[in-house]
Design a protein around this motif. Structure first.
Motif, PDB file in Angstrom:
ATOM      1  N   SER A  78      11.262   4.616  -9.877  1.00 58.53           N
ATOM      2  CA  SER A  78      11.099   3.274 -10.429  1.00 58.53           C
ATOM      3  C   SER A  78       9.621   2.907 -10.537  1.00 58.53           C
ATOM      4  N   PRO A  79       9.201   2.218 -11.607  1.00 57.09           N
ATOM      5  CA  PRO A  79       7.808   1.769 -11.708  1.00 57.09           C
ATOM      6  C   PRO A  79       7.443   0.767 -10.619  1.00 57.09           C
ATOM      7  N   PHE A  80       8.460   0.168  -9.988  1.00 56.79           N
ATOM      8  CA  PHE A  80       8.219  -0.772  -8.896  1.00 56.79           C
ATOM      9  C   PHE A  80       8.373  -0.110  -7.533  1.00 56.79           C
ATOM     10  N   GLY A  81       8.549   1.214  -7.505  1.00 54.68           N
ATOM     11  CA  GLY A  81       8.650   1.932  -6.248  1.00 54.68           C
ATOM     12  C   GLY A  81       9.891   1.574  -5.456  1.00 54.68           C
ATOM     13  N   LEU A  82       9.708   1.419  -4.148  1.00 52.41           N
ATOM     14  CA  LEU A  82      10.841   1.094  -3.280  1.00 52.41           C
ATOM     15  C   LEU A  82      11.475  -0.241  -3.655  1.00 52.41           C
ATOM     16  N   SER A  83      10.689  -1.133  -4.226  1.00 52.78           N
ATOM     17  CA  SER A  83      11.206  -2.445  -4.602  1.00 52.78           C
ATOM     18  C   SER A  83      12.319  -2.343  -5.635  1.00 52.78           C
ATOM     19  N   GLY A  84      12.271  -1.285  -6.463  1.00 52.41           N
ATOM     20  CA  GLY A  84      13.301  -1.096  -7.476  1.00 52.41           C
ATOM     21  C   GLY A  84      14.371  -0.104  -7.078  1.00 52.41           C
ATOM     22  N   ASP A  85      14.009   0.901  -6.253  1.00 53.99           N
ATOM     23  CA  ASP A  85      14.952   1.963  -5.878  1.00 53.99           C
ATOM     24  C   ASP A  85      15.890   1.557  -4.738  1.00 53.99           C
ATOM     25  N   VAL A  86      15.358   0.910  -3.720  1.00 47.35           N
ATOM     26  CA  VAL A  86      16.138   0.567  -2.531  1.00 47.35           C
ATOM     27  C   VAL A  86      16.900  -0.737  -2.775  1.00 47.35           C
ATOM     28  N   LYS A  87      18.167  -0.755  -2.363  1.00 49.45           N
ATOM     29  CA  LYS A  87      18.991  -1.947  -2.528  1.00 49.45           C
ATOM     30  C   LYS A  87      19.614  -2.368  -1.204  1.00 49.45           C
ATOM     31  N   LEU A  88      19.692  -3.667  -1.004  1.00 52.90           N
ATOM     32  CA  LEU A  88      20.340  -4.239   0.170  1.00 52.90           C
ATOM     33  C   LEU A  88      21.547  -5.038  -0.289  1.00 52.90           C
TER      34      LEU A  88
ATOM     35  N   LEU B  81       0.828  -1.204   0.000  1.00 52.10           N
ATOM     36  CA  LEU B  81       0.000   0.000   0.000  1.00 52.10           C
ATOM     37  C   LEU B  81       0.866   1.259   0.000  1.00 52.10           C
ATOM     38  N   VAL B  82       1.885   1.284   0.864  1.00 52.32           N
ATOM     39  CA  VAL B  82       2.800   2.430   0.912  1.00 52.32           C
ATOM     40  C   VAL B  82       3.529   2.581  -0.414  1.00 52.32           C
ATOM     41  N   ASN B  83       3.949   1.481  -0.992  1.00 52.68           N
ATOM     42  CA  ASN B  83       4.687   1.496  -2.244  1.00 52.68           C
ATOM     43  C   ASN B  83       3.838   2.077  -3.374  1.00 52.68           C
ATOM     44  N   VAL B  84       2.570   1.673  -3.429  1.00 53.67           N
ATOM     45  CA  VAL B  84       1.672   2.188  -4.475  1.00 53.67           C
ATOM     46  C   VAL B  84       1.487   3.693  -4.330  1.00 53.67           C
ATOM     47  N   ILE B  85       1.335   4.154  -3.100  1.00 50.90           N
ATOM     48  CA  ILE B  85       1.169   5.595  -2.858  1.00 50.90           C
ATOM     49  C   ILE B  85       2.410   6.364  -3.304  1.00 50.90           C
ATOM     50  N   LEU B  86       3.589   5.837  -3.005  1.00 49.38           N
ATOM     51  CA  LEU B  86       4.831   6.499  -3.400  1.00 49.38           C
ATOM     52  C   LEU B  86       4.978   6.560  -4.924  1.00 49.38           C
ATOM     53  N   VAL B  87       4.539   5.516  -5.604  1.00 44.03           N
ATOM     54  CA  VAL B  87       4.617   5.504  -7.069  1.00 44.03           C
ATOM     55  C   VAL B  87       3.634   6.496  -7.659  1.00 44.03           C
ATOM     56  N   TRP B  88       2.411   6.515  -7.154  1.00 46.29           N
ATOM     57  CA  TRP B  88       1.379   7.413  -7.672  1.00 46.29           C
ATOM     58  C   TRP B  88       1.731   8.887  -7.445  1.00 46.29           C
ATOM     59  N   THR B  89       2.368   9.164  -6.313  1.00 44.42           N
ATOM     60  CA  THR B  89       2.722  10.556  -6.001  1.00 44.42           C
ATOM     61  C   THR B  89       4.040  10.984  -6.625  1.00 44.42           C
ATOM     62  N   GLY B  90       4.738  10.068  -7.277  1.00 43.29           N
ATOM     63  CA  GLY B  90       5.986  10.408  -7.947  1.00 43.29           C
ATOM     64  C   GLY B  90       7.181  10.519  -7.031  1.00 43.29           C
TER      65      GLY B  90
END
Length: 265
Positions: free
Chosen positions: A187-197, A174-183
């Motif tokens: 990344s089109p995948f939001g935090l899943s694509g931007d954040v790296k471990l 839910l948080v990820n979708v909000i971050l993607v929608w708000t720009g």
């Protein structure tokens, strides 16, 4: 169980307190007639069986594949199909008595959605769909084999962990979708694509955990079906079993598809 597939949990036929028929000792003549008679099928007894549920699942998945072909040829249909499929899923979940027509309609419409979204991913990442299909079949096959052999079973402790992980994943999504929608994320995948471990995208790490969750969800589905057979549920509830498995397998396929896409990025 702490968490159950809603396709099963709303049906009393799959509950632990399901009532079985009371046995009555037959006469000698009746026993002789039963011995001479051919083996009864699920149609004769009007009781749910594993074999009949498998047949209903095969019909549902055949219609799902047929819908996927339509969605593959006309990818633009994936969005309206997703909306209609979601509505049909809710109707089937909250309907007390399963409706074969509604379940098969869900299979066809959801197939259009899966085929359409797969075509979109394939146009961006060539070869990704066949990888996702093979991955899904592998997970389902291994899970089914382990369950059939008795090496893996649903337990209260594991299901509680599954519940916590599922709620955590839903909150993250839910948080990820909000971050993607708000720009906020590029990344089109939001935090899943931007954040790296350690150089690995967060989406890959979470994706692997979600695939494990999907496999355990299948274990819960198989357990529910066994429970329905043990409770001597009416044959019509085999459609509920087919619907529950279909929901889990579709979710598993979409998660594997996204996992592969993130890893390619």
């Amino acid at each position: 169980m702490a968490l159950n597939n809603p396709a099963f949990s709303t049906n009393p036929a799959f509950q632990n307190n399901g009532q079985a028929a009371t046995a009555v000792a037959p006469s000698a003549e009746k026993l002789e007639q039963l011995y001479q008679a051919p083996s009864a099928t699920s149609a004769d007894t009007d009781r749910m069986t594993v074999e009949d549920t498998i047949n209903k699942s095969a019909i549902s998945f055949a219609l799902l594949v047929a819908g996927a072909v339509v969605g593959w040829l006309v990818p633009a249909l994936y969005l309206p199909a997703a909306i209609v499929g979601f509505v049909l899923a809710l109707v089937n979940i909250f309907k007390k008595k399963p409706s074969p027509a509604l379940i098969l309609s869900y299979a066809g419409v959801q197939g259009i959605f899966v085929g359409g979204i797969s075509a979109v991913f394939e146009s961006i990442y060539p070869g990704i769909v066949i990888q996702a299909v093979i991955g899904t079949l592998a997970v389902v096959g291994v899970t089914l084999a382990l369950f059939a052999s008795g090496k893996i079973r649903a337990s209260a402790k594991a299901t509680k962990i599954f519940l916590i992980a599922m709620f955590g994943y839903l909150a993250y999504s839910l948080v990820n979708v909000i971050l993607v929608w708000t720009g906020v994320t590029s990344s089109p995948f939001g935090l899943s694509g931007d954040v790296k471990l350690f150089g690995i995208p967060l989406g890959v790490v979470i994706g692997v955990l979600v695939v494990i969750m999907g496999a355990y969800s299948l274990v819960l589905d198989f357990d529910f079906i066994q429970r329905g057979v043990k409770n001597r549920a009416p044959r019509i509830y085999g459609w509920s079993g087919a619907f529950g498995i279909m929901v889990t397998v579709i979710w598993l396929y979409l998660e594997i598809l996204r996992l592969l896409a993130i890893s390619r990025n």
